[in-house]
Design a protein around this motif. Structure first.
Motif, short mmCIF file in Angstrom:
data_model
loop_
_atom_site.label_atom_id
_atom_site.label_comp_id
_atom_site.label_asym_id
_atom_site.label_seq_id
_atom_site.Cartn_x
_atom_site.Cartn_y
_atom_site.Cartn_z
N ARG A 123 0.83 -1.21 0.00
CA ARG A 123 0.00 0.00 0.00
C ARG A 123 0.86 1.25 0.00
NH1 ARG A 123 -5.05 0.25 2.94
NH2 ARG A 123 -4.09 2.03 3.92
N LEU A 124 2.11 1.09 0.41
CA LEU A 124 2.98 2.26 0.57
C LEU A 124 3.82 2.47 -0.68
CD1 LEU A 124 4.08 1.34 4.14
CD2 LEU A 124 2.55 3.19 3.53
N TYR A 128 9.04 4.83 2.06
CA TYR A 128 8.22 4.33 3.15
C TYR A 128 8.04 2.83 3.04
CZ TYR A 128 7.43 9.15 4.18
OH TYR A 128 7.64 10.45 4.52
N ILE A 131 11.28 1.23 4.26
CA ILE A 131 11.46 1.18 5.71
C ILE A 131 10.53 0.14 6.33
CG2 ILE A 131 9.92 3.11 6.15
CD1 ILE A 131 13.02 2.67 8.11
N VAL A 132 9.35 -0.05 5.74
CA VAL A 132 8.44 -1.04 6.32
C VAL A 132 8.96 -2.46 6.06
CG1 VAL A 132 6.13 -2.00 6.14
CG2 VAL A 132 6.43 0.41 6.41
N VAL B 233 11.22 8.38 9.97
CA VAL B 233 10.12 8.03 9.08
C VAL B 233 8.79 8.11 9.83
CG1 VAL B 233 9.14 6.20 7.67
CG2 VAL B 233 11.57 6.56 7.69
N GLY B 236 7.60 11.47 10.00
CA GLY B 236 7.47 12.10 8.69
C GLY B 236 8.83 12.58 8.25
N ILE B 237 9.46 11.84 7.35
CA ILE B 237 10.85 12.14 7.05
C ILE B 237 10.96 13.47 6.31
CG2 ILE B 237 11.05 10.86 4.88
CD1 ILE B 237 13.75 9.79 6.21
N LEU B 274 5.50 1.35 14.10
CA LEU B 274 5.84 2.10 12.89
C LEU B 274 4.94 1.66 11.72
CD1 LEU B 274 8.00 3.84 11.16
CD2 LEU B 274 8.79 1.59 10.51
N ILE B 275 4.80 0.33 11.57
CA ILE B 275 4.02 -0.19 10.45
C ILE B 275 2.57 0.27 10.56
CG2 ILE B 275 3.13 -2.31 9.42
CD1 ILE B 275 5.84 -3.59 10.25
N LEU B 278 2.27 3.92 9.70
CA LEU B 278 2.42 4.19 8.27
C LEU B 278 1.21 3.72 7.47
CD1 LEU B 278 6.13 3.59 7.31
CD2 LEU B 278 4.91 5.70 7.70
N LEU B 279 0.50 2.70 8.01
CA LEU B 279 -0.67 2.24 7.28
C LEU B 279 -1.77 3.28 7.30
CD1 LEU B 279 -0.99 -1.54 8.08
CD2 LEU B 279 -0.22 -0.41 6.02
N PRO B 282 0.38 7.31 5.63
CA PRO B 282 1.49 6.78 4.81
C PRO B 282 2.71 7.70 4.72
CG PRO B 282 -0.59 6.54 3.68
CD PRO B 282 -0.86 7.39 4.87
N ALA B 283 2.60 8.95 5.14
CA ALA B 283 3.78 9.81 5.06
C ALA B 283 4.30 10.15 6.45
CB ALA B 283 3.46 11.08 4.28
N GLY B 284 3.97 9.35 7.45
CA GLY B 284 4.43 9.62 8.79
C GLY B 284 3.51 10.58 9.51
#
Lengths: 350, 294
Positions: A123-124, A128, A131-132, B233, B236-237, B274-275, B278-279, B282-284
């Motif tokens: 999905r990313l 990103y 990193i996942v 990340v 948000g990097i 983290l995962i 991000l889900l 998605p940009a932190g």
């Protein structure tokens, strides 16, 4: 009979691999190969398969994955447990059959995790996603460090974070697996390379492969053409996971002790280095880079302590040289003299 | 309750170190759009320099930290100039592999100079401890110093990027390199400056990290490096406050997870969070989502 160009290319590739195998076998049986190099043969096969499968993700599908060693470790440990269980429960004693079956087990488990991990990961986008995959690789290693497996008769016991389970211990948490039956052999490794080449080359030259590459080159355009981008990316990701799992199985059954710490982030990076140095998207480049770079530390034995230092410097210099516009144009002129400059290069995770 | 507070404070302290490292990652990423995997090893070099300055030259801690900062600043600029600058036009992956090469180079050079035997980092800033709740809650001076250093660095960096000319140049380059160049900004010098600041921060982080966890080895920097990268990340990097929040949260989650859930799974928990983040974003946490144009 008229063969397609891609078929001819594939046949040539298989031929070269077979010749290389015969040469290596001849060297082994005539004693021309040093002992340490002989011990490297199975790892070389493993890393070649790892590099080809990662190339499928990074080069063909265009997604940077930093956790490929995670699938390798899943394959290794499920194969070790599978081999012990198959021997105890079904009484399979033939080592080749046992090895092949446990490689299938390793590949299957890695594939299942490939699907589970692929769903959130794909999905990313871009960094990103990278990193996942790194995060998943670390999670797999951490969880494996807490898993305990044992075999009692033909019954398998599992426990989490609790080392006291009945029967003979197969997987002992952070200490990993001990007294593994070393059943991996170079010929089986060679067959695995052929199998990997067969799968990857046929995938790349198929309708699905073209869809994967189209999604890499321009996601939006591919979507507009009706390609289900996620499906095809998933296909590449899971195929790579299965192949990495099988390579891991071979690797795990090649040593008498295997711990999860062998499949650290560094291992993922090592394979990525093979892929990038060999040329992203170029299968043959991966094979050559994996072979040379696995043997290189061996050849650098003479430098002893400076070995890894030299390795690092070689790595940096090669990257600088291959990306230098002057050297690059020089190469292009040398290779494509007369021919029209080949603009189509394997795309990359950019 | 007191033990929870203790873990929380330890978490904030560890998170502060992550935040300082993550600042280096995030600034370099924001401006050069590259993942500088060698950053973690600059931390290690900084810690070794400070260690040598104190142990062998007998310098006072503050001078040692300054020496480490100067050394790392120069090191960062040299790395950028020799290894990354020629690759400005190359693909991202080429730069990434070069950064990995630099990381190996630093680790193995350190291995040759200082050997793999762990060095015990001296307790640098022992100015006493704070005792609360009848001595049940002891906060060491290192912890306080780490948190204070983090806040000071944060304020200084915000002022620097917001108010000064160089800081504005940095933001301009990270926004649009081509346009910044057209406006007369020296892009190479700005990127070099970013590496200098990031590496100086890495030196500070190295000393702070090693005063809290006093074993120093050539591989000391790699795991905190990866965690800090994760923190960058996470927040948000490319975003400076994001690195701060990401680092702090990561440190707190790690310490609390290790304390209450499982010691072995502390790291896995960090990555799992983290995962999940991000889900949903998605940009932190503070990253701006990128709009894609056809």
């Amino acid at each position: 009979m008229k063969l397609k160009k891609s078929t001819i290319n594939n046949l040539i590739s298989y031929g070269v691999v077979i010749v290389a195998f015969i040469v290596c076998q001849a060297m082994i049986s005539s004693g021309a190969m040093s002992r340490s190099l002989k011990g490297q043969m199975v790892p070389i096969c493993v890393y070649i398969v790892m590099a080809i499968s990662l190339n499928l993700v990074v080069g063909i599908s265009g997604e940077l994955s930093l956790g490929h060693a995670g699938f390798m470790s899943i394959g290794a440990f499920s194969a070790i447990i599978g081999a012990a269980w198959l021997r105890a429960a079904l009484g399979i004693e033939n080592e080749i059959l046992l090895l092949v079956l446990s490689m299938i087990v390793g590949g299957a488990f890695a594939g299942i995790f490939g699907v589970l991990i692929g769903i959130p990961v794909l999905r990313l986008r871009g960094d990103y996603l990278a990193i996942v995959t790194l995060a998943f690789g670390e999670i797999i290693r951490n969880v494996l460090n807490c898993l305990y497996f044992s075999l009692e008769g033909s019954r398998l016991h599992v426990s989490f974070n609790n080392p006291s389970i009945p029967g003979t211990i197969l997987l002992n948490g952070p200490n990993g697996a001990k007294d593994v039956a070393k059943i991996a052999t170079f010929p089986v490794g060679f067959v695995l390379i052929l199998f990997t080449l067969f799968v990857v080359m046929n995938l790349v030259n198929s309708r699905s492969g073209r869809a994967i590459m189209a999604s890499r080159d321009n996601r939006i355009a591919a979507e507009a053409m009706g390609i289900n981008v996620t499906k095809y990316k998933m296909m590449a990701f899971v195929t790579a996971a299965v192949l990495a799992g099988m390579a891991g199985a071979l690797y795990g059954l090649n040593f008498s002790t295997v711990a999860a710490s062998k499949f650290k982030f560094d291992t993922s990076i090592l394979v990525l280095v093979f892929v990038v140095l060999g040329g992203i998207g170029n299968i043959w480049g991966s094979i050559i880079a994996a072979t040379l770079l696995t043997v290189l530390p061996e050849l650098l034995r003479a430098f002893a302590d400076y070995r890894m230092l030299v390795y690092a410097i070689v790595l940096i210099l090669v990257m600088l040289a291959t990306n230098n516009p002057f050297i690059r144009s020089l190469f292009d002129r040398l290779i494509h003299r007369g021919r029209s400059a080949q603009t189509q290069r394997g795309g990359a995770a950019e | 309750m007191v033990s929870f507070l203790r873990f929380l404070i330890n978490g904030i302290s560890l998170g502060s170190v992550y935040a300082i490292i993550a600042l280096g990652y995030t600034m370099v990423y924001g401006i050069a759009k590259m993942l500088n995997f060698a950053h973690g090893d600059v931390i290690m070099v900084g810690a070794y320099i400070a260690f040598c300055a104190m142990q062998y030259l007998g310098l006072p801690p503050l001078v040692a930290v300054l020496a480490a900062m100067v050394f790392c600043t120069v090191l960062g600029m040299v790395i950028e100039g020799l290894a990354y600058r020629p690759l400005r036009q190359a693909t991202k992956l080429a730069v990434l592999i070069t950064a990995i090469g630099v990381s190996y180079l630093l680790q193995n050079t350190a291995l040759l100079i200082w050997s793999s035997n762990p060095k015990v980092f001296p307790s640098v800033f022992n100015i006493g401890t704070i005792r609360l709740f009848d001595g049940n809650l002891v906060i060491s001076s290192e912890t306080i110093l780490t948190i204070v250093a983090n806040i000071v660095i944060m304020i200084a960096l915000t002022l620097f990027t917001g108010r000064t000319k160089m800081g504005k140049a940095m933001r301009a380059v990270s926004e649009d390199r081509g346009a910044a160049e057209l406006m007369g900004i020296n892009v190479n010098r700005t990127i070099s400056l970013t590496f200098a600041i990031g590496s100086a921060l890495a030196a500070i982080a190295g000393v702070l990290l090693c005063s809290a966890y006093p074993t120093l080895q050539p591989t000391t920097g790699s795991m905190p490096g990866i965690k800090a990268f994760t923190a960058a990340v996470f927040g948000g990097i490319g975003s400076i406050p994001g690195a701060m929040i990401g680092g702090l949260l990561l440190g707190i989650i790690e310490i609390l997870g290790k304390a209450y859930i499982s010691t072995e799974l502390g790291d896995a928990l960090v990555f799992a969070v983290l995962i999940v983040v991000l889900l949903f974003k998605p940009a932190g946490l503070l990253g701006k989502p990128m709009r894609e144009k056809v």
